[in-house]
Design a protein around this motif. Structure first.
Motif, short mmCIF file in Angstrom:
data_model
loop_
_atom_site.label_atom_id
_atom_site.label_comp_id
_atom_site.label_asym_id
_atom_site.label_seq_id
_atom_site.Cartn_x
_atom_site.Cartn_y
_atom_site.Cartn_z
N ALA A 142 37.88 -4.64 4.62
CA ALA A 142 38.79 -4.87 5.76
C ALA A 142 39.29 -3.53 6.31
CB ALA A 142 39.97 -5.74 5.32
N VAL A 143 39.12 -2.47 5.54
CA VAL A 143 39.55 -1.14 5.99
C VAL A 143 38.38 -0.49 6.73
CG1 VAL A 143 40.30 1.14 5.17
CG2 VAL A 143 41.07 -0.93 4.00
N ASP A 144 38.69 0.16 7.85
CA ASP A 144 37.64 0.71 8.70
C ASP A 144 37.14 2.06 8.17
OD1 ASP A 144 35.88 0.95 10.74
OD2 ASP A 144 37.36 1.69 12.20
N GLU A 145 36.68 2.06 6.94
CA GLU A 145 36.13 3.27 6.31
C GLU A 145 34.99 2.80 5.42
OE1 GLU A 145 38.59 5.79 3.69
OE2 GLU A 145 40.22 5.22 5.04
N PRO A 146 33.90 3.55 5.37
CA PRO A 146 32.79 3.10 4.52
C PRO A 146 33.15 3.15 3.04
CG PRO A 146 32.32 5.26 5.42
CD PRO A 146 33.60 4.81 6.05
N LEU A 147 32.42 2.41 2.23
CA LEU A 147 32.68 2.40 0.79
C LEU A 147 31.37 2.34 0.02
CD1 LEU A 147 32.38 -0.76 -0.57
CD2 LEU A 147 34.17 -1.11 1.11
N THR A 148 31.50 2.60 -1.28
CA THR A 148 30.34 2.52 -2.18
C THR A 148 30.56 1.39 -3.17
OG1 THR A 148 29.90 4.90 -2.09
CG2 THR A 148 29.06 3.72 -4.00
N LEU A 149 29.52 0.58 -3.39
CA LEU A 149 29.55 -0.40 -4.48
C LEU A 149 28.43 -0.03 -5.45
CD1 LEU A 149 30.48 -3.22 -5.71
CD2 LEU A 149 28.28 -3.95 -4.85
N ILE A 150 28.79 0.09 -6.73
CA ILE A 150 27.78 0.36 -7.76
C ILE A 150 27.77 -0.82 -8.72
CG2 ILE A 150 27.02 1.93 -9.59
CD1 ILE A 150 28.60 4.16 -8.26
N GLU A 151 26.58 -1.24 -9.11
CA GLU A 151 26.46 -2.26 -10.18
C GLU A 151 25.66 -1.66 -11.32
OE1 GLU A 151 25.83 -6.29 -9.86
OE2 GLU A 151 26.21 -6.41 -7.71
N THR A 152 26.27 -1.63 -12.50
CA THR A 152 25.58 -1.06 -13.67
C THR A 152 24.52 -2.03 -14.21
OG1 THR A 152 27.32 -1.95 -15.08
CG2 THR A 152 27.52 0.37 -14.40
N HIS A 153 24.76 -3.33 -14.06
CA HIS A 153 23.86 -4.36 -14.60
C HIS A 153 23.68 -5.42 -13.51
CE1 HIS A 153 25.61 -2.39 -18.10
NE2 HIS A 153 24.68 -2.90 -18.86
N ALA A 154 22.69 -5.21 -12.65
CA ALA A 154 22.64 -5.98 -11.40
C ALA A 154 22.03 -7.37 -11.53
CB ALA A 154 21.87 -5.18 -10.35
N GLY A 155 21.04 -7.54 -12.42
CA GLY A 155 20.33 -8.82 -12.46
C GLY A 155 19.36 -8.93 -11.29
N ARG A 156 18.80 -10.13 -11.06
CA ARG A 156 17.75 -10.30 -10.05
C ARG A 156 18.29 -10.62 -8.65
NH1 ARG A 156 13.49 -14.17 -10.60
NH2 ARG A 156 13.02 -13.01 -12.48
N GLY A 157 19.57 -10.97 -8.55
CA GLY A 157 20.19 -11.13 -7.23
C GLY A 157 20.16 -12.53 -6.65
N LEU A 158 19.21 -13.36 -7.09
CA LEU A 158 19.11 -14.72 -6.53
C LEU A 158 18.58 -15.66 -7.61
CD1 LEU A 158 19.13 -16.61 -4.01
CD2 LEU A 158 16.75 -15.91 -3.60
N TYR A 159 19.21 -16.83 -7.72
CA TYR A 159 18.85 -17.79 -8.77
C TYR A 159 18.63 -19.15 -8.15
CZ TYR A 159 20.52 -13.93 -11.50
OH TYR A 159 20.67 -12.66 -12.02
N SER A 160 17.88 -20.00 -8.87
CA SER A 160 17.72 -21.38 -8.43
C SER A 160 18.37 -22.28 -9.48
CB SER A 160 16.24 -21.73 -8.29
OG SER A 160 16.13 -23.15 -8.23
N LEU A 161 19.22 -23.17 -9.03
CA LEU A 161 19.90 -24.07 -9.98
C LEU A 161 19.00 -25.23 -10.40
CD1 LEU A 161 23.53 -24.07 -8.53
CD2 LEU A 161 22.46 -22.51 -10.17
N THR A 162 17.75 -25.24 -9.86
CA THR A 162 16.78 -26.24 -10.33
C THR A 162 15.63 -25.57 -11.10
OG1 THR A 162 15.77 -26.19 -8.14
CG2 THR A 162 17.28 -28.00 -8.59
N SER A 163 15.80 -24.31 -11.46
CA SER A 163 14.76 -23.62 -12.24
C SER A 163 14.69 -24.23 -13.64
CB SER A 163 15.09 -22.13 -12.35
OG SER A 163 16.22 -21.97 -13.19
#
Ligand code: SAM
Length: 261
Positions: free
Chosen positions: A31-52
């Motif tokens: 919400a602040v008009d300044e860029p930011l950095t997000l770091i994830e140390t343990h990201a995973g695959r990013g997308l899952y299926s709940l019917t897998s």
């Protein structure tokens, strides 16, 4: 070790606790008009299926996000609900976003996202999902090592999500040490750690070590979703934040599990 696979647990109550807090924090930060950095140390695959097959085997999401949405307990205005709706429009009705996709959906093109994932298949899936984004870097390397090396990042304003799989007991000690060291190097970066509350109580020493370190802006939020005596393993999930502005505390606290025992 790398035997942990998040596909078995995606959308479970603990996952929703973490993702709801992450989504709200990202909304506050962007919400602040300044860029930011997000770091994830343990990201995973990013997308899952709940019917897998994995999700069907544990049915953990049934007690988590499926039940929550069915009962209208996650209001459509909640940033996580918005991300889920967008994910489902794009990837189908059984899709559930991992933390990298939540970040990609809520952050802006001027924000930098760094994702570390060590598992070859999870890394490949993450590359496939987000590898073409200009503001996202994905590395197949140890998340603690890579994050420590890049700290403080550019832009310096930002957040690290630490979401280890806690496959071995020593990860609890390593995680506490990492957070203390990282805070000394990136003094104003917000750190958000997720941990499982297991009957064995391993998390207690880790959280105790972080409390004893008297880190700035320390804040803890825990959610119980079962009585410890009724389950074999996890009975709750916890979040610890460091450098969290006071005004941001409700972003972590405001999610209450709707099925108290
Ligand atoms: N943050 C993800 C989310 O919320 O969608 C879930 C991540 S899952 C709990 C932990 C992930 O960390 C697994 O995919 C595992 O392969 C990966 N991993 C394990 N050890 C790692 C390490 N040392 N560095 C980077 N990734 C690691």
């Amino acid at each position: 070790m790398l035997s942990y696979q998040h596909a078995y647990h995606a959308g479970c109550p603990a996952d929703v606790h973490k993702h709801a807090a992450l989504a709200r924090l990202l909304v506050r930060l962007s919400a602040v008009d300044e860029p930011l950095t997000l770091i994830e140390t343990h990201a995973g695959r990013g997308l899952y299926s709940l019917t897998s097959p994995e999700a069907k085997k544990t049915r953990e999401a049934q007690q988590g996000i499926v039940r929550l949405l069915k009962d209208g307990k996650l209001p459509p205005s909640h940033p996580l609900a918005k991300v889920i709706a967008k994910t489902r429009r794009r990837h189908g009705p059984a899709a559930y976003p991992g933390s990298p996709l939540i970040a990609d959906t809520l952050l802006r093109p001027q924000d930098s996202i760094h994702l570390m994932e060590l598992h070859p298949q999870e890394h490949a899936a993450l590359e496939h999902l987000l590898g073409d984004k200009k503001n996202i870097s994905i590395q197949r390397r140890d998340g603690f090592e890579a994050t420590y090396e890049m700290a403080p990042p550019t832009p310096k304003r930002g957040l690290v999500l630490i979401d280890p799989s806690f496959e071995i007991k020593s990860e609890y000690t390593l995680t506490a040490e990492f957070i203390i060291d990282l805070n000394a190097k990136w003094t104003d970066g917000i750190i958000l750690l997720w941990y499982p509350m297991l009957k064995a109580g391993y998390y207690k020493d880790m959280v105790g070590a972080l409390e004893d370190a008297m880190l700035p802006g320390f804040h803890r939020s825990e959610m119980h979703f079962a009585k410890p005596e009724n389950v074999r393993g996890m009975f709750g999930s916890g979040l610890v934040a460091v450098n969290l502005p006071k005004a941001f505390q409700p972003a972590i606290d405001a999610f209450t599990w709707p099925y108290p025992f």
